[in-house]
Scaffold this motif. Sequence first.
Motif, PDB file in Angstrom:
ATOM      1  N   ALA A 158       7.777 -16.152  33.219  1.00 16.20           N
ATOM      2  CA  ALA A 158       7.814 -17.534  32.733  1.00 16.20           C
ATOM      3  C   ALA A 158       8.983 -18.289  33.346  1.00 16.20           C
ATOM      4  N   ALA A 159      10.147 -17.625  33.423  1.00 13.43           N
ATOM      5  CA  ALA A 159      11.309 -18.247  34.065  1.00 13.43           C
ATOM      6  C   ALA A 159      11.073 -18.410  35.561  1.00 13.43           C
ATOM      7  N   LEU A 160      10.448 -17.413  36.174  1.00 10.18           N
ATOM      8  CA  LEU A 160      10.180 -17.433  37.614  1.00 10.18           C
ATOM      9  C   LEU A 160       9.339 -18.640  38.016  1.00 10.18           C
ATOM     10  N   VAL A 161       8.291 -18.929  37.258  1.00  8.68           N
ATOM     11  CA  VAL A 161       7.364 -20.008  37.631  1.00  8.68           C
ATOM     12  C   VAL A 161       7.692 -21.327  36.947  1.00  8.68           C
ATOM     13  N   GLY A 162       8.760 -21.358  36.138  1.00  9.75           N
ATOM     14  CA  GLY A 162       9.119 -22.595  35.459  1.00  9.75           C
ATOM     15  C   GLY A 162       8.085 -23.030  34.445  1.00  9.75           C
ATOM     16  N   ALA A 163       7.562 -22.089  33.665  1.00  9.39           N
ATOM     17  CA  ALA A 163       6.535 -22.413  32.670  1.00  9.39           C
ATOM     18  C   ALA A 163       7.126 -23.250  31.538  1.00  9.39           C
ATOM     19  N   GLY A 164       6.254 -24.013  30.888  1.00  8.59           N
ATOM     20  CA  GLY A 164       6.680 -24.789  29.731  1.00  8.59           C
ATOM     21  C   GLY A 164       6.462 -24.067  28.424  1.00  8.59           C
ATOM     22  N   LEU A 165       5.720 -22.944  28.474  1.00  9.43           N
ATOM     23  CA  LEU A 165       5.437 -22.183  27.260  1.00  9.43           C
ATOM     24  C   LEU A 165       5.062 -20.759  27.642  1.00  9.43           C
ATOM     25  N   LEU A 166       5.553 -19.806  26.855  1.00  8.03           N
ATOM     26  CA  LEU A 166       5.149 -18.404  26.970  1.00  8.03           C
ATOM     27  C   LEU A 166       4.307 -18.062  25.750  1.00  8.03           C
ATOM     28  N   VAL A 167       3.125 -17.502  25.980  1.00 10.80           N
ATOM     29  CA  VAL A 167       2.236 -17.106  24.889  1.00 10.80           C
ATOM     30  C   VAL A 167       2.072 -15.592  24.921  1.00 10.80           C
ATOM     31  N   LEU A 168       2.336 -14.950  23.797  1.00 15.32           N
ATOM     32  CA  LEU A 168       2.158 -13.505  23.666  1.00 15.32           C
ATOM     33  C   LEU A 168       0.944 -13.243  22.791  1.00 15.32           C
ATOM     34  N   LEU A 169      -0.128 -12.741  23.381  1.00 14.58           N
ATOM     35  CA  LEU A 169      -1.328 -12.387  22.630  1.00 14.58           C
ATOM     36  C   LEU A 169      -1.206 -10.926  22.222  1.00 14.58           C
ATOM     37  N   SER A 170      -1.117 -10.688  20.928  1.00 13.37           N
ATOM     38  CA  SER A 170      -0.821  -9.359  20.414  1.00 13.37           C
ATOM     39  C   SER A 170      -1.854  -8.933  19.385  1.00 13.37           C
ATOM     40  N   ASP A 171      -1.652  -7.723  18.834  1.00 14.38           N
ATOM     41  CA  ASP A 171      -2.542  -7.236  17.785  1.00 14.38           C
ATOM     42  C   ASP A 171      -1.991  -7.560  16.406  1.00 14.38           C
ATOM     43  N   VAL A 172      -0.911  -8.350  16.345  1.00 10.20           N
ATOM     44  CA  VAL A 172      -0.359  -8.786  15.058  1.00 10.20           C
ATOM     45  C   VAL A 172      -0.625 -10.271  14.876  1.00 10.20           C
ATOM     46  N   ASP A 173      -0.741 -10.705  13.629  1.00  8.36           N
ATOM     47  CA  ASP A 173      -1.031 -12.107  13.348  1.00  8.36           C
ATOM     48  C   ASP A 173       0.161 -13.012  13.623  1.00  8.36           C
ATOM     49  N   ALA A 174       1.353 -12.504  13.314  1.00  9.69           N
ATOM     50  CA  ALA A 174       2.558 -13.311  13.396  1.00  9.69           C
ATOM     51  C   ALA A 174       3.758 -12.400  13.133  1.00  9.69           C
ATOM     52  N   LEU A 175       4.934 -12.986  13.178  1.00  9.30           N
ATOM     53  CA  LEU A 175       6.136 -12.310  12.694  1.00  9.30           C
ATOM     54  C   LEU A 175       6.182 -12.476  11.179  1.00  9.30           C
ATOM     55  N   THR A 230       8.298 -19.800  22.905  1.00  6.77           N
ATOM     56  CA  THR A 230       7.331 -18.701  22.891  1.00  6.77           C
ATOM     57  C   THR A 230       6.427 -18.820  21.675  1.00  6.77           C
ATOM     58  N   LEU A 231       5.149 -18.524  21.879  1.00 11.50           N
ATOM     59  CA  LEU A 231       4.174 -18.561  20.805  1.00 11.50           C
ATOM     60  C   LEU A 231       3.519 -17.189  20.687  1.00 11.50           C
ATOM     61  N   LEU A 232       3.696 -16.534  19.547  1.00 10.99           N
ATOM     62  CA  LEU A 232       3.096 -15.225  19.275  1.00 10.99           C
ATOM     63  C   LEU A 232       1.804 -15.432  18.498  1.00 10.99           C
ATOM     64  N   LEU A 233       0.686 -14.917  19.029  1.00 11.03           N
ATOM     65  CA  LEU A 233      -0.627 -15.158  18.429  1.00 11.03           C
ATOM     66  C   LEU A 233      -1.422 -13.868  18.296  1.00 11.03           C
ATOM     67  N   PRO A 234      -2.360 -13.832  17.324  1.00 12.20           N
ATOM     68  CA  PRO A 234      -3.268 -12.678  17.209  1.00 12.20           C
ATOM     69  C   PRO A 234      -4.322 -12.736  18.314  1.00 12.20           C
ATOM     70  N   GLY A 235      -4.177 -11.883  19.323  1.00  8.77           N
ATOM     71  CA  GLY A 235      -4.983 -11.997  20.529  1.00  8.77           C
ATOM     72  C   GLY A 235      -6.460 -11.718  20.363  1.00  8.77           C
ATOM     73  N   ARG A 236      -6.843 -10.991  19.336  1.00  9.27           N
ATOM     74  CA  ARG A 236      -8.260 -10.651  19.176  1.00  9.27           C
ATOM     75  C   ARG A 236      -9.022 -11.665  18.326  1.00  9.27           C
ATOM     76  N   ARG A 237      -8.352 -12.680  17.860  1.00  6.44           N
ATOM     77  CA  ARG A 237      -9.029 -13.721  17.088  1.00  6.44           C
ATOM     78  C   ARG A 237      -9.718 -14.688  18.043  1.00  6.44           C
ATOM     79  N   PRO A 238     -11.029 -14.887  17.957  1.00  9.30           N
ATOM     80  CA  PRO A 238     -11.736 -15.791  18.863  1.00  9.30           C
ATOM     81  C   PRO A 238     -11.166 -17.213  18.792  1.00  9.30           C
ATOM     82  N   GLY A 239     -10.946 -17.787  19.954  1.00 14.70           N
ATOM     83  CA  GLY A 239     -10.501 -19.172  20.037  1.00 14.70           C
ATOM     84  C   GLY A 239      -9.059 -19.418  19.673  1.00 14.70           C
ATOM     85  N   VAL A 240      -8.289 -18.366  19.440  1.00  8.47           N
ATOM     86  CA  VAL A 240      -6.938 -18.554  18.910  1.00  8.47           C
ATOM     87  C   VAL A 240      -6.030 -19.324  19.861  1.00  8.47           C
ATOM     88  N   LEU A 241      -6.174 -19.088  21.154  1.00 11.54           N
ATOM     89  CA  LEU A 241      -5.313 -19.754  22.123  1.00 11.54           C
ATOM     90  C   LEU A 241      -5.572 -21.259  22.138  1.00 11.54           C
TER      91      LEU A 241
END
Length: 369
Positions: A158-175, A230-241
């Motif tokens: 994300a730092a390398l490409v100068g992204a405006g947002l990092l999204v982590l798609l995980s198996d958890v719903d949230a922190l 950074t946005l942590l999201l439940p990756g297996r939820r359809p349409g979550v992104l």
Amino acid sequence: MRPGLAAKRLVVKVGSAVLAGPSGLDRGAMGEIARQVAALRQAGREVVLVSSGAVAAGMAATGLPRPQDMPLKQALAALGQPLLMAAWREVFLDHGLQVAQVLLTAEDLAARERYLNAKATLEALLRLGALPVINENDTVAFQEIRFGDNDQLSARVAALVGAGLLVLLSDVDALYEDDPKQNPSARPIPEVARVEEVLAHAGAGNPLGSGGMRSKLLAARLAGRVGIPTLLLPGRRPGVLLEALAGAPLGTYFHAQRRYRGEKAWLLGLLRPRGELVLDAGAVRALKERGASLLPAGIKAVRGRFGRGEAVRLLSEAGEEVGVGLANYASEEIERIRGRKSAEIEEVLGYRYTEEVVHRDHLALKEEA
């Protein structure tokens, strides 16, 4: 409020626990991610995908359990990486998108020249309309040159490409405030202003993932230090992104604290600078409070061997990490001039490059995020 959701360029990291099914890669889950990424591309956004799953794919192909020794893990990664890329190619071709494989080690981003070359390659791929799919080069990486896991890799990308947002798609719903498996009444934390305040909540992850919550928090801290939320999201939820980027209060959003670009972002992303300089209290205050350069008078000790122009970690006498910078002198030279005034450098060494051991223009402070 979640600033950063409208970012034009995103890095999306997909964990192996999201991609792995009972008998290998879950094509349904991969297809759903591809659908959402394609929709983002159609909306004019740029996406870089960081994908785990090579070892899991190799395990499924061979029928072997998760390996404990590094050579077998690297062999399974070599077997699984082409299977992983073939699966991504298949699901993205359904949406008319070409994928490009990029394998990185920590050494690739530690050397400034290789870092800039990787950046140029990724920028060229994005201009071509291709979707870069990045993974750690597990086949050749060993402990000393590993990112550790793809959470850490994604923050550095994300730092390398100068992204405006990092999204982590995980198996958890949230922190969560507490481990929801142990405490069913634990509540999710929708937003985090400072990662340091919640690092104690980190726990173990899915058996197929090597990151865990602590790793995600560390990735969010690293991204935040260079101004990327950074946005942590439940990756297996359809349409979550798509839902989350449209403003739905899903997952956990980690606010950014600083904005470093270019060389300073690279410095903050280094896993293992070449050496360390221990500073006295006055030097630490000068760096933190006045944005000063580091002079030889403020250096108490030199650790490690490094050359002129190499990156060094700056520490307080108590061991606090103050920052990372490029040394204007080699370790042997700094050992001779430490504690001296800048006017004495030429007298001691017989020459003088600069008055500063580390100039503030080549110094990134590691303020806690």
